[in-house]
Design an enzyme around this catalytic site. Structure first.
Site, mmCIF file in Angstrom:
data_model
loop_
_atom_site.group_PDB
_atom_site.id
_atom_site.type_symbol
_atom_site.label_atom_id
_atom_site.label_comp_id
_atom_site.label_asym_id
_atom_site.label_seq_id
_atom_site.Cartn_x
_atom_site.Cartn_y
_atom_site.Cartn_z
ATOM 1 N N PRO A 86 0.819 -1.216 0.000
ATOM 2 C CA PRO A 86 0.000 0.000 0.000
ATOM 3 C C PRO A 86 0.854 1.269 0.000
ATOM 4 O O PRO A 86 0.357 2.356 -0.260
ATOM 5 C CB PRO A 86 -0.832 -0.115 1.292
ATOM 6 N N GLU A 113 1.477 -8.021 8.654
ATOM 7 C CA GLU A 113 1.651 -6.613 8.993
ATOM 8 C C GLU A 113 2.515 -5.869 7.970
ATOM 9 O O GLU A 113 2.404 -4.668 7.790
ATOM 10 C CB GLU A 113 2.248 -6.515 10.396
ATOM 11 N N ARG A 150 -4.929 -8.572 -20.606
ATOM 12 C CA ARG A 150 -5.885 -8.179 -21.648
ATOM 13 C C ARG A 150 -5.274 -7.211 -22.661
ATOM 14 O O ARG A 150 -5.848 -7.005 -23.734
ATOM 15 C CB ARG A 150 -7.176 -7.620 -21.035
ATOM 16 N N ASP A 164 -11.122 2.045 -24.114
ATOM 17 C CA ASP A 164 -11.393 1.891 -22.686
ATOM 18 C C ASP A 164 -11.332 3.205 -21.940
ATOM 19 O O ASP A 164 -10.628 4.113 -22.307
ATOM 20 C CB ASP A 164 -10.314 1.018 -22.028
HETATM 21 N N1 ADE Z 1 -1.122 -4.946 0.151
HETATM 22 C C1 ADE Z 1 -2.041 -4.521 1.029
HETATM 23 N N2 ADE Z 1 -2.763 -3.520 0.534
HETATM 24 C C2 ADE Z 1 -2.290 -3.276 -0.722
HETATM 25 C C3 ADE Z 1 -2.615 -2.361 -1.749
HETATM 26 N N3 ADE Z 1 -3.591 -1.450 -1.608
HETATM 27 N N4 ADE Z 1 -1.907 -2.404 -2.893
HETATM 28 C C4 ADE Z 1 -0.904 -3.302 -3.042
HETATM 29 N N5 ADE Z 1 -0.550 -4.196 -2.117
HETATM 30 C C5 ADE Z 1 -1.233 -4.192 -0.965
#
Ligand code: ADE
Length: 220
Positions: A86, A113, A150, A164
């Site tokens: 993230p 975590e 794709r 797209d």
């Molecule tokens: N792992 C946990 N959340 C994630 C996300 N939003 N993007 C990529 N990997 C992740």
């Protein structure tokens, strides 16, 4: 293209590769998918892949050794290593177009975590699929594989993706099919006119209207 996915949960991928377009892309050898459980690479006598964080804190942290050894075993000069987190750069259609030119992607799925920060040193690219936190990188890996596959030659018709959303900086125009009237809702008359130039203009306008309403940031 070959895609190697490093995960602790390879069974999570069962459905996505055995149905529909991705299934066909694998059968027709447009992509080759390799699922690697990096637990198989641990040197720990109890098969451990994670441990408590130095300095304290909640949850477990993925350790360097299994992931480094797994990547060392499969990496070639043609590989591009992607770490899903993230905290990565937010993935979008432009990145999908760039990645479709690669010969070999190695995608590392984190879990729990987080992962030891030194794992970042083996990644060419750190990607997030959006500003929310998932339980692991498996779903993001599916998102990457699907959106890249794709765009590979011979997987779907090129017209299907050149128009797209996001490729022309607008969302898609609305589309309709039979019946012409459904519960009192009519298909826009112009789409029945047979005038292709007018239809194209109408679609362009509708796409812009929709984009201004929902995603004005795309037009900037
Ligand atoms: N792992 C946990 N959340 C994630 C996300 N939003 N993007 C990529 N990997 C992740």
């Amino acid at each position: 293209m070959k895609i190697s996915i490093l995960t602790l949960f390879p069974n999570m991928f069962d459905g996505i590769f055995t149905e529909s377009i991705l299934k066909r892309a694998i059968e027709n050898e447009r992509i080759e998918i390799e699922l690697i459980n990096f637990r198989d690479y641990t040197l720990d006598p109890h098969n451990k892949v994670d441990d408590a964080p130095f300095g304290g804190g909640a949850g477990m942290v993925l350790m360097c050794q299994p992931i480094f050894d797994a990547v060392d075993a499969i990496r070639t000069p043609e590989s591009k290593v992607i770490l899903l987190t993230p905290a990565g750069k937010v993935y979008n259609q432009k990145t999908a177009y760039e990645l479709r030119n690669e010969k070999h992607l190695i995608i590392i799925c984190g879990h729990y975590e987080g992962f030891d920060d030194r794992i970042r040193t083996i990644a060419d690219l750190e990607l997030s699929i959006g500003d929310y936190v998932l339980t692991g990188g498996e779903v993001p890996a599916m998102v990457l594989v699907d959106s890249i596959t794709r765009l590979l030659p011979g997987v779907i018709r090129e017209e299907s993706y050149t128009e797209d959303s996001f490729t022309a900086n607008t969302l898609d125009y609305p589309v309709y099919t039979h019946p012409r009237n459904f519960r009192g809702m009519e298909v826009p008359e112009i789409l029945l006119s047979g005038d292709h130039k007018k239809i194209e203009e109408y679609r362009r306008e509708e796409a812009i209207k929709r984009t201004i309403e929902v995603r004005p940031d795309l037009l900037k």
